[in-house]
Scaffold this motif. Structure first.
Motif, PDB file in Angstrom:
ATOM      1  N   TRP A 175      13.728  11.363  -7.711  1.00 32.40           N
ATOM      2  CA  TRP A 175      13.132  10.035  -7.893  1.00 32.40           C
ATOM      3  C   TRP A 175      11.623  10.191  -7.843  1.00 32.40           C
ATOM      4  O   TRP A 175      11.096  11.040  -7.119  1.00 32.40           O
ATOM      5  N   CYS A 176      10.919   9.398  -8.651  1.00 31.40           N
ATOM      6  CA  CYS A 176       9.457   9.510  -8.675  1.00 31.40           C
ATOM      7  C   CYS A 176       8.857   8.186  -9.130  1.00 31.40           C
ATOM      8  O   CYS A 176       9.411   7.511 -10.006  1.00 31.40           O
ATOM      9  N   ARG A 177       7.727   7.832  -8.514  1.00 33.14           N
ATOM     10  CA  ARG A 177       6.992   6.635  -8.924  1.00 33.14           C
ATOM     11  C   ARG A 177       5.511   7.002  -8.994  1.00 33.14           C
ATOM     12  O   ARG A 177       4.969   7.593  -8.060  1.00 33.14           O
ATOM     13  N   ILE A 178       4.866   6.650 -10.109  1.00 32.68           N
ATOM     14  CA  ILE A 178       3.468   7.014 -10.341  1.00 32.68           C
ATOM     15  C   ILE A 178       2.658   5.749 -10.590  1.00 32.68           C
ATOM     16  O   ILE A 178       3.097   4.847 -11.305  1.00 32.68           O
ATOM     17  N   GLY A 179       1.460   5.686 -10.006  1.00 29.09           N
ATOM     18  CA  GLY A 179       0.589   4.550 -10.247  1.00 29.09           C
ATOM     19  C   GLY A 179      -0.856   4.900  -9.955  1.00 29.09           C
ATOM     20  O   GLY A 179      -1.176   6.025  -9.568  1.00 29.09           O
ATOM     21  N   LEU A 180      -1.722   3.939 -10.193  1.00 28.50           N
ATOM     22  CA  LEU A 180      -3.139   4.064  -9.845  1.00 28.50           C
ATOM     23  C   LEU A 180      -3.445   3.034  -8.776  1.00 28.50           C
ATOM     24  O   LEU A 180      -3.118   1.855  -8.924  1.00 28.50           O
ATOM     25  N   ASP A 181      -4.047   3.492  -7.684  1.00 29.46           N
ATOM     26  CA  ASP A 181      -4.373   2.573  -6.602  1.00 29.46           C
ATOM     27  C   ASP A 181      -5.551   3.156  -5.819  1.00 29.46           C
ATOM     28  O   ASP A 181      -5.890   4.335  -5.979  1.00 29.46           O
ATOM     29  N   THR A 182      -6.158   2.326  -5.001  1.00 31.25           N
ATOM     30  CA  THR A 182      -7.258   2.788  -4.154  1.00 31.25           C
ATOM     31  C   THR A 182      -6.682   3.368  -2.861  1.00 31.25           C
ATOM     32  O   THR A 182      -5.944   2.684  -2.161  1.00 31.25           O
ATOM     33  N   PRO A 183      -6.981   4.619  -2.548  1.00 33.00           N
ATOM     34  CA  PRO A 183      -6.412   5.230  -1.351  1.00 33.00           C
ATOM     35  C   PRO A 183      -7.061   4.693  -0.078  1.00 33.00           C
ATOM     36  O   PRO A 183      -8.151   4.103  -0.130  1.00 33.00           O
ATOM     37  N   PRO A 184      -6.428   4.897   1.079  1.00 31.22           N
ATOM     38  CA  PRO A 184      -7.096   4.569   2.349  1.00 31.22           C
ATOM     39  C   PRO A 184      -8.431   5.294   2.432  1.00 31.22           C
ATOM     40  O   PRO A 184      -8.598   6.386   1.853  1.00 31.22           O
ATOM     41  N   ALA A 185      -9.390   4.709   3.133  1.00 29.06           N
ATOM     42  CA  ALA A 185     -10.744   5.270   3.185  1.00 29.06           C
ATOM     43  C   ALA A 185     -10.751   6.720   3.650  1.00 29.06           C
ATOM     44  O   ALA A 185     -11.489   7.548   3.117  1.00 29.06           O
ATOM     45  N   ALA A 186      -9.905   7.056   4.644  1.00 23.34           N
ATOM     46  CA  ALA A 186      -9.875   8.418   5.173  1.00 23.34           C
ATOM     47  C   ALA A 186      -9.403   9.408   4.112  1.00 23.34           C
ATOM     48  O   ALA A 186      -9.896  10.541   4.034  1.00 23.34           O
ATOM     49  N   VAL A 187      -8.444   8.975   3.269  1.00 24.10           N
ATOM     50  CA  VAL A 187      -7.952   9.847   2.196  1.00 24.10           C
ATOM     51  C   VAL A 187      -9.025  10.019   1.125  1.00 24.10           C
ATOM     52  O   VAL A 187      -9.287  11.130   0.656  1.00 24.10           O
ATOM     53  N   GLY A 188      -9.664   8.912   0.739  1.00 25.98           N
ATOM     54  CA  GLY A 188     -10.736   8.996  -0.255  1.00 25.98           C
ATOM     55  C   GLY A 188     -11.852   9.909   0.190  1.00 25.98           C
ATOM     56  O   GLY A 188     -12.412  10.671  -0.602  1.00 25.98           O
ATOM     57  N   GLU A 189     -12.165   9.862   1.479  1.00 21.99           N
ATOM     58  CA  GLU A 189     -13.221  10.731   2.016  1.00 21.99           C
ATOM     59  C   GLU A 189     -12.818  12.199   1.914  1.00 21.99           C
ATOM     60  O   GLU A 189     -13.622  13.046   1.541  1.00 21.99           O
TER      61      GLU A 189
END
Length: 235
Positions: A175-189
């Motif tokens: 199973w797989c789901r793909i999308g575009l989203d804004t990551p949590p700030a800690a992940v983005g950093e």
């Protein structure tokens, strides 16, 4: 007027960039200003447009370089291996285990792994790299019954797919789901982003081919300037 000029400069540069190798350093702002007879603000707007199209990457203090994204292909006929998928796209993959611990499984993950909510499982945090550039952040959950102390194997063999195969499993993506989203700030950093911006998010469940046993549930955030997600459907 500036917007029209910047689009024209960007269009000319984009056509040239597509003929240049990845990593090629572009002329500096002053040289581009002189070549096109435009202002610095016009050049900067043109370079921003190219950056937003993922055609270039800008390195503070070093300059602007030609960027090339790889195709990360997801399909049932391909092994669910980050290392193999990136290698098949002609790039080099590297992963680094950031953390490994036993934690109570969140309800959505417990559902996918067939575990009772609150059951302890192994939670892995890994960073991935493409040609030495940080590219992704992954959170992976593995039942203790599938493989305990899996972090020991990962410190010797980077590929989780290979570690599981070494334990006698044949992992397949169920199973797989793909999308575009804004990551949590800690992940983005961790991904080196300088502010909130859309990033690929891939949620996935991996099973054992032979008995359909749930092996792993993962969530991965991947930089869109380095990767283009491609989903292949087969009959």
């Amino acid at each position: 007027m500036v917007a029209k000029l910047s689009r024209e400069v960007a269009a000319v540069l984009a056509a040239e960039i597509r003929e240049l190798p990845a990593g090629h350093r572009l002329d500096g702002e002053h040289a581009i200003m002189k070549r096109f007879g435009v202002s610095r603000s016009t050049v900067r707007a043109a370079l921003k447009e190219l950056h937003d199209q993922y055609l270039v990457r800008r390195v503070q203090g070093s300059g602007t370089f030609v960027n090339r994204r790889i195709d990360y292909v997801i399909s049932r006929s391909r092994r669910p291996s980050l290392h193999e998928t990136i290698a098949s796209a002609g790039a080099k993959a590297y992963t680094h285990l950031v953390g490994a611990e036993l934690r109570a499984v969140p309800e959505p993950v417990a559902d996918r792994l067939g575990l009772a909510p609150g059951t302890e499982a192994q939670r892995l945090i890994r960073m991935s790299y493409i040609d030495d550039e940080v590219s992704g952040y992954s959170e992976e959950w593995i039942s203790l019954e599938v493989c305990d102390h899996i972090e020991v194997g990962l410190r010797v063999i980077e590929s989780l797919d290979q570690v599981l195969r070494g334990r006698g499993y044949d992992p397949v993506r169920a199973w797989c789901r793909i999308g575009l989203d804004t990551p949590p700030a800690a992940v983005g950093e961790r991904l080196g982003q300088d502010g909130p911006r859309p990033t690929w998010i891939v949620e996935s469940l991996t099973r054992n081919r032979n008995d359909a046993r749930q092996l792993m549930c993962s969530t991965t955030w991947t930089r869109p300037d380095l990767v283009r997600m491609v989903l292949e459907l087969e009959e």
